[in-house]
Write a protein that holds these residues in place. Structure first.
Motif, short mmCIF file in Angstrom:
data_model
loop_
_atom_site.label_atom_id
_atom_site.label_comp_id
_atom_site.label_asym_id
_atom_site.label_seq_id
_atom_site.Cartn_x
_atom_site.Cartn_y
_atom_site.Cartn_z
N TYR B 33 0.71 -1.29 -0.16
CA TYR B 33 -0.09 0.21 -0.21
C TYR B 33 0.97 0.80 0.04
O TYR B 33 1.86 1.14 0.74
CB TYR B 33 -1.09 0.28 1.06
N TYR B 35 0.57 5.37 0.67
CA TYR B 35 -0.02 6.75 1.48
C TYR B 35 1.05 7.96 0.81
O TYR B 35 2.53 7.43 0.82
CB TYR B 35 -0.57 6.26 2.41
N TYR B 48 -3.03 0.06 -4.32
CA TYR B 48 -3.34 -0.92 -2.99
C TYR B 48 -3.36 -1.96 -3.86
O TYR B 48 -3.21 -2.00 -5.10
CB TYR B 48 -4.20 -1.55 -2.11
N PHE B 91 4.92 7.34 1.77
CA PHE B 91 5.27 5.90 2.56
C PHE B 91 4.48 4.57 2.22
O PHE B 91 3.25 4.58 1.66
CB PHE B 91 4.41 5.86 3.91
N TYR B 99 -4.63 -8.53 6.33
CA TYR B 99 -4.54 -7.61 5.46
C TYR B 99 -4.80 -6.18 6.21
O TYR B 99 -4.64 -5.45 6.06
CB TYR B 99 -5.08 -6.77 3.66
N ASN B 100 -5.29 -6.89 7.47
CA ASN B 100 -5.65 -5.98 8.41
C ASN B 100 -4.95 -5.19 9.10
O ASN B 100 -4.30 -4.04 10.70
CB ASN B 100 -6.85 -6.05 9.58
N GLN B 102 -0.65 -3.76 8.87
CA GLN B 102 -0.37 -3.18 8.15
C GLN B 102 0.87 -2.51 8.53
O GLN B 102 0.72 -1.81 9.79
CB GLN B 102 -1.14 -2.18 6.71
N PHE B 104 4.54 -0.16 8.39
CA PHE B 104 4.66 1.01 7.45
C PHE B 104 6.56 0.86 7.49
O PHE B 104 7.12 0.54 8.06
CB PHE B 104 3.86 1.71 8.45
N GLY B 105 6.99 1.54 6.12
CA GLY B 105 8.00 1.53 6.31
C GLY B 105 8.47 3.15 6.56
O GLY B 105 7.85 3.86 7.64
#
Lengths: 113, 113
Positions: B33, B35, B48, B91, B99-100, B102, B104-105
């Motif tokens: 994903y 953002y 996505y 991000f 999938y709930n 997630q 982040f990088g």
């Protein structure tokens, strides 16, 4: 249209006290809610989540409460520590139709000594 | 490091140039994903993807933006002919079958001069 709202841009709490961060949502299709913590120049870090079938979820010092009828959730941090100082984002999703997270605008928490 | 990797961490482009942002998901994750966070705002969903497929691009601007997640290699977010309004933190997050959840990088901070 802001579907997830965090109306307090900032919050200051003394070390050892309770921090309460609030979040409101408008989309009744949301059924899963998450809180992320973010430090400057870093990505959001998952903290805690709650499904709409529950009204409370607890993990150590962090508790999330969900009031579905009011479309409101809150994150309680007890006791607050200086390392908790960060921006906290509330996020929501509809697990049935989409995987995208809808974020609030964040609340900056400052825990003072 | 088994976390989500993003590079570059900082990217400076002049107006009209192209920006390419890369994201390597966590090991074992096949959902990516993207953002975007504009200054003083929350994160906004863009797109996505699963391997070789765009699942939901409802948050992507209609022009100049594209994303891919090839069979081999990282996911790429491409912005053509950048404008000053594209300056933001981008991000990437990844998830497995749950999938709930997630992760982040650290983000890529794009500055357009």
């Amino acid at each position: 249209d802001q579907q997830v709202k965090q109306n307090s841009p900032s919050l200051s709490v003394q070390e050892g006290r309770i921090s309460i961060l609030n979040c409101d949502y408008t989309n009744s299709m949301f059924d899963y809610f998450l809180w992320y913590k973010k430090y400057p120049a870093e990505g959001p870090t998952f903290l805690i989540s709650i499904s709409s079938i529950k009204d409370k979820n607890e993990d150590g010092r962090f508790t999330v409460f969900l009031n579905k009828s009011a479309k409101h959730l809150s994150l309680h941090i007890v006791p607050s520590q200086p390392g908790d100082s960060a921006v906290y984002f509330c996020a929501a999703m509809n697990t049935g139709t989409a995987s995208k997270l809808t974020f609030g605008t964040g609340t900056r928490l400052q825990v003072t000594l | 490091n088994a976390g989500v990797m993003q590079n570059p961490r900082h990217l400076v482009r002049r107006r009209g140039q192209e920006a390419r942002l890369r994201c390597s998901p966590m090991k074992g994750h096949s959902h990516v994903y993207w953002y975007r966070q504009l200054p003083e705002e929350g994160l906004k969903f863009m797109v996505y993807l699963q391997k070789e497929n765009i699942i939901d691009e409802s948050g992507m601007p209609k022009e100049r933006f594209s994303a891919e997640f090839p069979k081999e290699g990282p996911s790429i977010l491409r912005i053509q002919q950048v404008v000053r309004g594209d300056s933001a933190a981008y991000f990437c997050a990844s998830s497995g079958t749950r999938y709930n959840e997630q992760f982040f990088g650290p983000g890529t901070r794009l500055t357009v001069l």
